[in-house]
Enzyme design. Structure first.
Site, PDB file in Angstrom:
ATOM      1  N   HIS A 202       0.849  -1.183   0.000  1.00  0.00           N
ATOM      2  CA  HIS A 202       0.000   0.000   0.000  1.00  0.00           C
ATOM      3  C   HIS A 202       0.886   1.233   0.000  1.00  0.00           C
ATOM      4  CE1 HIS A 202      -3.164   2.807   1.166  1.00  0.00           C
ATOM      5  NE2 HIS A 202      -4.007   1.879   0.736  1.00  0.00           N
TER       6      HIS A 202
ATOM      7  N   ASP B  13      -8.015  -5.605   0.394  1.00  0.00           N
ATOM      8  CA  ASP B  13      -8.492  -6.442  -0.703  1.00  0.00           C
ATOM      9  C   ASP B  13      -8.091  -7.898  -0.569  1.00  0.00           C
ATOM     10  OD1 ASP B  13      -9.732  -4.396  -2.026  1.00  0.00           O
ATOM     11  OD2 ASP B  13      -7.845  -3.701  -2.891  1.00  0.00           O
TER      12      ASP B  13
HETATM   13  N1  ACO Z   1       4.049  -7.627  -4.781  1.00  0.00           N
HETATM   14  C1  ACO Z   1       5.396  -7.636  -4.963  1.00  0.00           C
HETATM   15  N2  ACO Z   1       6.185  -6.554  -4.806  1.00  0.00           N
HETATM   16  C2  ACO Z   1       5.600  -5.416  -4.453  1.00  0.00           C
HETATM   17  C3  ACO Z   1       4.199  -5.324  -4.242  1.00  0.00           C
HETATM   18  C4  ACO Z   1       3.426  -6.484  -4.410  1.00  0.00           C
HETATM   19  N3  ACO Z   1       2.104  -6.449  -4.224  1.00  0.00           N
HETATM   20  N4  ACO Z   1       3.890  -4.061  -3.890  1.00  0.00           N
HETATM   21  C5  ACO Z   1       5.041  -3.372  -3.882  1.00  0.00           C
HETATM   22  N5  ACO Z   1       6.077  -4.191  -4.219  1.00  0.00           N
HETATM   23  C6  ACO Z   1       7.504  -3.841  -4.253  1.00  0.00           C
HETATM   24  C7  ACO Z   1       7.828  -2.986  -5.478  1.00  0.00           C
HETATM   25  O1  ACO Z   1       8.201  -3.797  -6.557  1.00  0.00           O
HETATM   26  C8  ACO Z   1       8.965  -2.143  -4.953  1.00  0.00           C
HETATM   27  O2  ACO Z   1      10.114  -2.934  -4.920  1.00  0.00           O
HETATM   28  P1  ACO Z   1      11.582  -2.257  -5.171  1.00  0.00           P
HETATM   29  O3  ACO Z   1      11.764  -1.256  -4.070  1.00  0.00           O
HETATM   30  O4  ACO Z   1      12.527  -3.400  -5.098  1.00  0.00           O
HETATM   31  O5  ACO Z   1      11.520  -1.628  -6.531  1.00  0.00           O
HETATM   32  C9  ACO Z   1       8.573  -1.871  -3.494  1.00  0.00           C
HETATM   33  O6  ACO Z   1       7.761  -2.990  -3.134  1.00  0.00           O
HETATM   34  C10 ACO Z   1       7.808  -0.571  -3.292  1.00  0.00           C
HETATM   35  O7  ACO Z   1       6.630  -0.610  -4.099  1.00  0.00           O
HETATM   36  P2  ACO Z   1       6.058   0.585  -4.954  1.00  0.00           P
HETATM   37  O8  ACO Z   1       5.452   0.045  -6.214  1.00  0.00           O
HETATM   38  O9  ACO Z   1       7.072   1.669  -5.073  1.00  0.00           O
HETATM   39  O10 ACO Z   1       4.902   1.098  -3.987  1.00  0.00           O
HETATM   40  P3  ACO Z   1       3.738   2.048  -4.391  1.00  0.00           P
HETATM   41  O11 ACO Z   1       3.380   2.807  -3.162  1.00  0.00           O
HETATM   42  O12 ACO Z   1       4.028   2.843  -5.615  1.00  0.00           O
HETATM   43  O13 ACO Z   1       2.559   1.029  -4.783  1.00  0.00           O
HETATM   44  C11 ACO Z   1       0.684  -0.408  -4.654  1.00  0.00           C
HETATM   45  C12 ACO Z   1       1.528   0.651  -3.929  1.00  0.00           C
HETATM   46  C13 ACO Z   1       0.251   0.109  -6.042  1.00  0.00           C
HETATM   47  C14 ACO Z   1      -0.587  -0.663  -3.825  1.00  0.00           C
HETATM   48  C15 ACO Z   1       1.515  -1.706  -4.792  1.00  0.00           C
HETATM   49  O14 ACO Z   1       1.902  -2.177  -3.519  1.00  0.00           O
HETATM   50  C16 ACO Z   1       0.755  -2.802  -5.549  1.00  0.00           C
HETATM   51  O15 ACO Z   1       0.737  -2.788  -6.781  1.00  0.00           O
HETATM   52  N6  ACO Z   1       0.108  -3.768  -4.817  1.00  0.00           N
HETATM   53  C17 ACO Z   1      -0.678  -4.790  -5.444  1.00  0.00           C
HETATM   54  C18 ACO Z   1      -2.015  -4.238  -5.858  1.00  0.00           C
HETATM   55  C19 ACO Z   1      -2.941  -3.999  -4.701  1.00  0.00           C
HETATM   56  O16 ACO Z   1      -3.149  -4.867  -3.848  1.00  0.00           O
HETATM   57  N7  ACO Z   1      -3.570  -2.789  -4.708  1.00  0.00           N
HETATM   58  C20 ACO Z   1      -4.554  -2.454  -3.682  1.00  0.00           C
HETATM   59  C21 ACO Z   1      -4.175  -1.207  -2.964  1.00  0.00           C
HETATM   60  S1  ACO Z   1      -5.324  -0.956  -1.670  1.00  0.00           S
HETATM   61  C22 ACO Z   1      -6.670  -0.269  -2.388  1.00  0.00           C
HETATM   62  O17 ACO Z   1      -6.715   0.322  -3.422  1.00  0.00           O
HETATM   63  C23 ACO Z   1      -7.918  -0.506  -1.622  1.00  0.00           C
END
Ligand code: ACO
Length: 431
Positions: free
Chosen positions: A313, A371
């Site tokens: 998140h 979720d």
């Molecule tokens: N699975 C694997 N790796 C992940 C995940 C994941 N779900 N989420 C983040 N990471 C990793 C990224 O690859 C990144 O790694 P790095 O530092 O080695 O490059 C690090 O964790 C940081 O992640 P970011 O993408 O920079 O975090 P951001 O804040 O931009 O994204 C997001 C947040 C979009 C929610 C992301 O965690 C994601 O895509 N999760 C899966 C989708 C999801 O469950 N969304 C629901 C959000 S809650 C809602 O809307 C109710």
């Protein structure tokens, strides 16, 4: 806004004079540096794609402490609201700032439950969609279409009109979501029954048919009500910011909410519950629990493009408090339906266990978000996977409209107009 005692000073290495910027304090949470005059003073913009460090507005509605894993609606912790209040109390709170007393509660419940019907013409509009259209595509259209029914009667500069639009949206969203579902499965639309609770009426419109009486199961009714509470608002997330930006042009509020629905649809936002259940079903098909380890290796491999849906998140760097409440509801619903041994639930628990112990997730502070379990609950209730995000939209509508109305009432609000760092070609002539 309250000025803080300190100021920020921005200095430049090229000898340009430094600039003093005011700092404002909120009631809790980080202070903000006011950069509104920066361009006028320096000719420079700030650069923050994704709004990683930018507060786009001031708001008194919802507060999240991502490090603590805390979520407050108007100051009240989500855990207390989820256990002591129902969804309509929560709507009242989000819209008006205080929980209702007994009379206000009764009046508000009656008001919302009285406006559940939609114009009969809506069903003819709906019939223009293909039966296999994604419910979010249908909902974006239907909610946008509401603006055609309430355009001349909605003056966004009139606080009373804004309040009426809020009630209409909260009342009618369950009817529209259920209509989108019934249309997809080819069953007759069920008219709302106003003597039922908000969640009970939704279950009736979803699963009732004209052929027999539908009895609302109180455990499922409570579970659905909790799903609605947990999704009701979440401060300046992507869809809420979309609603604010769209509404900042002075557009019709129903059109602004339709923009929020469109944004919510994406898998990085509200579409994650659908994507999460599809992911669990995929792992199940490919060998189930025995294959979880292999799947997790793929998730950790940057080149695979696979993400663990329902994890991570932007704001929570701790357990999402909503995920805990949702896991509790999940246990209750599965027990009620005799599905305690549901293989997908067992699989989800195993995935969570591995992730919480794995360095990759621990280091990046990736925890289950709301979720992760909401899909399992909804599936058990009988809601099809493609409708999950529609349920989220239904619940979030109150947050969107509360935030939109807050913005419209704010004397400081201006049309939202971000700036850019231009990297394209400078002026050139066509040969
Ligand atoms: N699975 C694997 N790796 C992940 C995940 C994941 N779900 N989420 C983040 N990471 C990793 C990224 O690859 C990144 O790694 P790095 O530092 O080695 O490059 C690090 O964790 C940081 O992640 P970011 O993408 O920079 O975090 P951001 O804040 O931009 O994204 C997001 C947040 C979009 C929610 C992301 O965690 C994601 O895509 N999760 C899966 C989708 C999801 O469950 N969304 C629901 C959000 S809650 C809602 O809307 C109710």
């Amino acid at each position: 806004m309250k000025l803080a005692d300190n100021k920020a000073t921005l200095s430049f290495s090229n000898g340009s004079p430094s600039i003093e910027l005011p700092v404002y304090q909120g009631s809790i949470g980080p202070d903000v540096i006011d950069i509104r005059k920066l361009y006028g003073q320096s000719g420079m913009f700030t650069y923050d794609p994704g709004f990683l460090s930018t507060a786009s507005c001031q708001s008194a509605i919802t507060y999240i402490d991502g490090d603590k894993g805390e979520l407050l609606y108007r100051g009240y912790p989500i855990e207390q609201l989820a256990t002591k209040c129902d969804y309509l109390d929560t709507c009242y709170l989000l819209l008006k700032g205080e929980l209702p007393n007994a009379t206000e509660r009764d009046d508000f419940h009656k008001l919302v439950l009285k406006h559940t019907m939609v114009h009969e013409q809506m069903q003819f509009f709906l019939r223009g969609f293909r039966r296999d259209a994604h419910p979010m595509a249908v909902l974006t259209g239907l909610i946008g279409a509401l603006s055609a029914f309430y355009h001349d009667s909605t003056d966004i500069n009139n606080p009373q009109h804004r309040e009426i639009a809020a009630i209409r949206l909260i009342s009618k969203l369950p009817t529209l979501v259920a209509m989108a579902y019934k249309y997809g499965v080819g069953q007759p639309f069920m008219y709302p029954r106003n003597e039922l609770s908000y969640a009970g009426n939704f279950l009736h419109m979803m699963f009732g048919t004209p052929c027999e009486d539908y009895k609302v199961n109180p455990v499922l009714e409570k579970a659905l009500d909790r799903i609605f509470i947990l999704h009701a608002d979440h401060e300046q997330n992507a869809s809420t910011s979309t609603v604010r930006l769209c509404g900042s042009s002075g557009t019709n509020p129903f059109a602004a909410i339709a923009a929020g629905v469109a944004c919510l649809w994406g898998p990085a936002h509200g579409g994650a519950n659908e994507a999460c259940l599809n992911m669990l079903e995929d792992i199940q098909r490919n060998g189930g629990i025995a294959k979880v380890g292999e799947f997790m290796e793929q998730v950790k491999d940057k080149n695979s493009g696979v993400k663990l849906m329902g994890f991570g998140h932007r704001v929570y760097k701790n357990y999402d408090p909503r995920a805990k409440l949702m896991q509790e509801t999940c246990n209750e619903v599965l027990a009620e339906l005799g599905l305690e041994k549901d293989p997908l639930f067992a699989l989800a628990k195993q995935v969570e266990k591995i992730a919480l112990e794995d360095d990759y997730f621990v280091q990046r502070k990736l925890y289950p978000n709301v979720d992760f379990y909401s899909g399992i609950v909804q599936r058990a209730i009988g809601i099809p996977v493609s409708l999950f995000t529609g349920i989220f939209a239904l619940a979030r509508t109150v947050g969107w409209i509360a935030q939109l109305n807050e913005m419209l009432a704010d004397p400081e609000y201006k049309i939202g107009r971000p700036r850019q760092l231009f990297t394209g070609s400078p002026r050139r002539d066509v040969p």
